[in-house]
Design a protein around this motif. Sequence first.
Motif, PDB file in Angstrom:
ATOM      1  N   ILE A  82       0.881  -1.173   0.000  1.00  0.00           N
ATOM      2  CA  ILE A  82       0.000   0.000   0.000  1.00  0.00           C
ATOM      3  C   ILE A  82       0.917   1.221   0.000  1.00  0.00           C
ATOM      4  CG2 ILE A  82      -1.934   1.116   1.168  1.00  0.00           C
ATOM      5  CD1 ILE A  82      -2.424  -1.525   2.616  1.00  0.00           C
ATOM      6  N   GLY A  83       1.567   1.456  -1.129  1.00  0.00           N
ATOM      7  CA  GLY A  83       2.639   2.434  -1.162  1.00  0.00           C
ATOM      8  C   GLY A  83       3.923   1.758  -0.718  1.00  0.00           C
ATOM      9  N   GLY A  84       4.970   2.519  -0.517  1.00  0.00           N
ATOM     10  CA  GLY A  84       6.234   1.957  -0.070  1.00  0.00           C
ATOM     11  C   GLY A  84       7.012   1.301  -1.188  1.00  0.00           C
ATOM     12  N   ASP A  85       8.133   0.658  -0.831  1.00  0.00           N
ATOM     13  CA  ASP A  85       9.036   0.060  -1.807  1.00  0.00           C
ATOM     14  C   ASP A  85       8.973  -1.458  -1.838  1.00  0.00           C
ATOM     15  OD1 ASP A  85      10.236   2.662  -2.399  1.00  0.00           O
ATOM     16  OD2 ASP A  85      11.112   2.498  -0.379  1.00  0.00           O
ATOM     17  N   ASN A  86       8.477  -2.076  -0.743  1.00  0.00           N
ATOM     18  CA  ASN A  86       8.442  -3.536  -0.650  1.00  0.00           C
ATOM     19  C   ASN A  86       7.046  -4.054  -0.970  1.00  0.00           C
ATOM     20  OD1 ASN A  86      11.162  -3.964   0.190  1.00  0.00           O
ATOM     21  ND2 ASN A  86      10.614  -3.240   2.246  1.00  0.00           N
ATOM     22  N   TYR A  87       7.030  -5.150  -1.741  1.00  0.00           N
ATOM     23  CA  TYR A  87       5.770  -5.761  -2.136  1.00  0.00           C
ATOM     24  C   TYR A  87       5.848  -7.262  -1.837  1.00  0.00           C
ATOM     25  CZ  TYR A  87       5.032  -1.389  -4.635  1.00  0.00           C
ATOM     26  OH  TYR A  87       4.880  -0.071  -4.943  1.00  0.00           O
ATOM     27  N   PHE A  88       5.011  -7.708  -0.928  1.00  0.00           N
ATOM     28  CA  PHE A  88       5.000  -9.137  -0.599  1.00  0.00           C
ATOM     29  C   PHE A  88       3.714  -9.478   0.148  1.00  0.00           C
ATOM     30  CE2 PHE A  88       6.970  -7.003   3.010  1.00  0.00           C
ATOM     31  CZ  PHE A  88       6.369  -7.596   4.103  1.00  0.00           C
ATOM     32  N   LEU A 147       0.607 -29.184  22.700  1.00  0.00           N
ATOM     33  CA  LEU A 147       0.947 -29.534  21.326  1.00  0.00           C
ATOM     34  C   LEU A 147       0.741 -28.293  20.471  1.00  0.00           C
ATOM     35  CD1 LEU A 147      -0.932 -32.960  21.040  1.00  0.00           C
ATOM     36  CD2 LEU A 147       1.466 -32.588  21.647  1.00  0.00           C
ATOM     37  N   ARG A 148       1.770 -27.904  19.726  1.00  0.00           N
ATOM     38  CA  ARG A 148       1.676 -26.690  18.919  1.00  0.00           C
ATOM     39  C   ARG A 148       2.246 -26.927  17.540  1.00  0.00           C
ATOM     40  NH1 ARG A 148       4.602 -20.787  20.075  1.00  0.00           N
ATOM     41  NH2 ARG A 148       3.337 -19.586  18.617  1.00  0.00           N
ATOM     42  N   GLY A 149       1.570 -26.370  16.538  1.00  0.00           N
ATOM     43  CA  GLY A 149       2.060 -26.435  15.168  1.00  0.00           C
ATOM     44  C   GLY A 149       1.950 -25.079  14.498  1.00  0.00           C
ATOM     45  N   ARG A 150       2.940 -24.742  13.658  1.00  0.00           N
ATOM     46  CA  ARG A 150       2.949 -23.467  12.936  1.00  0.00           C
ATOM     47  C   ARG A 150       3.369 -23.685  11.484  1.00  0.00           C
ATOM     48  NH1 ARG A 150       6.700 -20.192  17.022  1.00  0.00           N
ATOM     49  NH2 ARG A 150       7.110 -22.318  17.738  1.00  0.00           N
ATOM     50  N   PHE A 151       2.665 -22.984  10.614  1.00  0.00           N
ATOM     51  CA  PHE A 151       3.057 -22.996   9.208  1.00  0.00           C
ATOM     52  C   PHE A 151       3.054 -21.564   8.701  1.00  0.00           C
ATOM     53  CE2 PHE A 151       1.684 -22.871   4.725  1.00  0.00           C
ATOM     54  CZ  PHE A 151       2.800 -23.466   4.152  1.00  0.00           C
ATOM     55  N   GLY A 152       4.175 -21.148   8.136  1.00  0.00           N
ATOM     56  CA  GLY A 152       4.294 -19.794   7.622  1.00  0.00           C
ATOM     57  C   GLY A 152       4.681 -19.789   6.153  1.00  0.00           C
ATOM     58  N   TYR A 153       4.133 -18.817   5.434  1.00  0.00           N
ATOM     59  CA  TYR A 153       4.416 -18.720   3.999  1.00  0.00           C
ATOM     60  C   TYR A 153       4.515 -17.248   3.610  1.00  0.00           C
ATOM     61  CZ  TYR A 153       3.719 -18.862  -1.064  1.00  0.00           C
ATOM     62  OH  TYR A 153       3.872 -18.696  -2.418  1.00  0.00           O
ATOM     63  N   SER A 154       5.496 -16.912   2.773  1.00  0.00           N
ATOM     64  CA  SER A 154       5.635 -15.543   2.265  1.00  0.00           C
ATOM     65  C   SER A 154       6.088 -15.591   0.810  1.00  0.00           C
ATOM     66  CB  SER A 154       6.647 -14.750   3.112  1.00  0.00           C
ATOM     67  OG  SER A 154       7.935 -15.337   3.030  1.00  0.00           O
ATOM     68  N   LYS A 155       5.717 -14.537   0.086  1.00  0.00           N
ATOM     69  CA  LYS A 155       6.088 -14.503  -1.331  1.00  0.00           C
ATOM     70  C   LYS A 155       6.179 -13.054  -1.788  1.00  0.00           C
ATOM     71  CE  LYS A 155       4.610 -16.028  -5.936  1.00  0.00           C
ATOM     72  NZ  LYS A 155       5.965 -16.506  -6.272  1.00  0.00           N
TER      73      LYS A 155
END
Length: 745
Positions: A584-590, A610-618
């Motif tokens: 939303i403006g700025g220089d970084n897009y992800f 019990l804990r689980g985490r899944f992370g995704y970035s692009k």
Amino acid sequence: MRRLLLIVMFIFFISGTALAEGLPLVNKISIVGLKRTEEGAIKAKISQKIGEPVSQDKISEDIKSIFKMGYFDDVKVEIEPFEGGVRLIYTVKEKPTIVRIDFQGNKELEDSKLKEKITVTSGSIADTVLIQDNALKIRNFYEEEGYWLANIVPVIKKISEDEISLTYQITEGPKIKIRKIIISGNNSISSSKIKKAMETKEWWLLSFITSSGYYKKAQMESDVEKIKGLYFDNGYIKAVAAEPEISVDRESKGMTITIRVSEGDQYKVSTVDFSGNKVYDDDTVRKLITIPPGTVFSKSLLEKNIQAISSLYSDNGYALASVVPDLVPDENNKTVHVSLAISEGEKYRIGRVEVSGNTKTRDKVIRREIRFDEGDIFSSSKLKRTYERITNLQYFDSVDMVPKPKYEEKVVDLDIRVKERPTGFLSVGGGYSSVDKFIATADLTQGNLFGKGQYLKIKGELGGVSSLYEITFRDPWFLDKPLSFSTGIYKTTRDFTEYNKKAYGAFVGLGKRFGEYWNEDVSYNFERATISDIKAGASAIIIDQQGTKSTSSITSTTTRDSRDNYLDPSRGSRNSFTATYAGIGGDNYFVKALVDSAWYFPIGPTSIMLRGRFGYSKGLFDNAVPLYERFYVGGIYTVRGLGFGEAGPKDPGTGEPIGGTTELIFNTEYVFPILPEMKLKGVVFFDAGQAYQDFINFGSLRYTTGTGIRWISPMGPIRIEWGYNIQKKPGESSSKFEFAFGSFF
């Protein structure tokens, strides 16, 4: 001597005219020698009455009765002529008063605790029996605390004719360790299983930390009941555990505890029936009974069924409903018939709700957490949830909810009593962080600003490789509505191995609660970051991000949190989905997303997490995900036992972590109490996780295990953990010792 005096007086009267008239009459009774005791208290003990003939038997009994009062060292009776009859003069000598009580020789137990155990006080009569009885009370207290060789000697010092001082001279001796616990008479359940059910333990190497291995009377009494409960859970409904036999070896300073068990026969359930239900039909109640006929009787399963039936009623207004079990054993078939008598009672509503003890926190801050209104149908589950929500405010040391039924009006008034704790925190000093090395900090935090439940934090932190300055404000009930508002500004620097990062930013957010457990937050964040001082040989990923760029992003977080206690959960779960869009403006897009799910299961006083985490970035539009937005797996908040970013992509040239665009993390914990009164717990964990360069390269995980301690300290939660690297790679350490001050998983 007294008898001789009486005989002489009698002879005097018999020798005169009184002989013709019988024994002389008592015309007056006098009490002499009183200083503190009321005369009426003495006369109430005297059976000899004015106007009656004098009686030697009554006078003798009166002397005994007065002595039994315990106030006097001596009692005499004299008789003298008085107005044609006699006067009885009771002369008493009062015992002196104790004007001071001291303790000498006590080092392990404070004076204040000893005074709580005795009944003699300043101003008490110096009664020998009372003094000796309290010496025994002190000794028993020492035994309860493990000091079985303690010796207590009362020393009396005369101050004046009517006053003394009392000193209990104490020789404490060493604390006696439990060397051995012997279970005898048990054939069906092993001694090790019985000992595991007990809180009292044999002394071992780490007892100085856990405080186990010492005899405590109350704990031992509870353990006897736990042994019975263990047998009842396994069908031995006639099992008996005798009082512990204690043997102390004065030479070895050790104790042996022997508990004799009579098991009896094992019983199975023949049938289960119930009666007294009118509000709910048989099918509704029967669905809550999970005791299968033909199986071994279990007390704990029966209690769960009783609780389920009780909850059915109490959740729907029947506040005084009760379920009473009756066990009818069949000696020939070794079975037991279970009968449940249901007493429904009347339907109740909530009456007045009073809040007390909150000297700082405003009433509305507490009342907005209450899950019912005055006049609502009574519900025990809403009562429980109200307790959890008020406790989770973290403003109070204790929260007590006291229902007060009014039988005639069919309402239940509720008293909510809280004890406030300090919610402000000021720290100026230094320390050592396993990540930032030596640090200097200044932190001013108020978690309950002006008693309104608002949060304000001003913090400065300067470390060897990083610095942080931030101001954060949060209002969980913005405009007195179930909306949250948060905002803050920050500035941070960090020296990584291959580059340095400097950044400043600000954020603002709004949130709304939905239902009982759901929450939705939306925040906007602006950050301007500079990547500089890139080292020679750094990877192309790092070089491409050199310079200053801004990130303008919006983040949405949906959370469902049903944990019973946010700081120290034992049941419930926390599930969240976070999505960030930068561009939303700025220089970084992800784009960046994270799914996080943690579940807590109680097992007696212990719990499993019990804990689980899944992370995704692009990156978007041919832009890379910034270095500081990538996933770094390794460390106390992800996979313990590994260094920062070690479980993830590394620079091919230098081997330094560069983070991944995808992560997968699993954590398993077993949490157990060490010192419940200090809120100190131990933890054993197993972690697995990895960050990946991209989603396509999804692959194997890194595994670690370890142990640690958790402490809900007066300054806040502290965790200290040691993790072992199961799959050590070249350049990695085999284990890591880490600590954190703030919050747990």
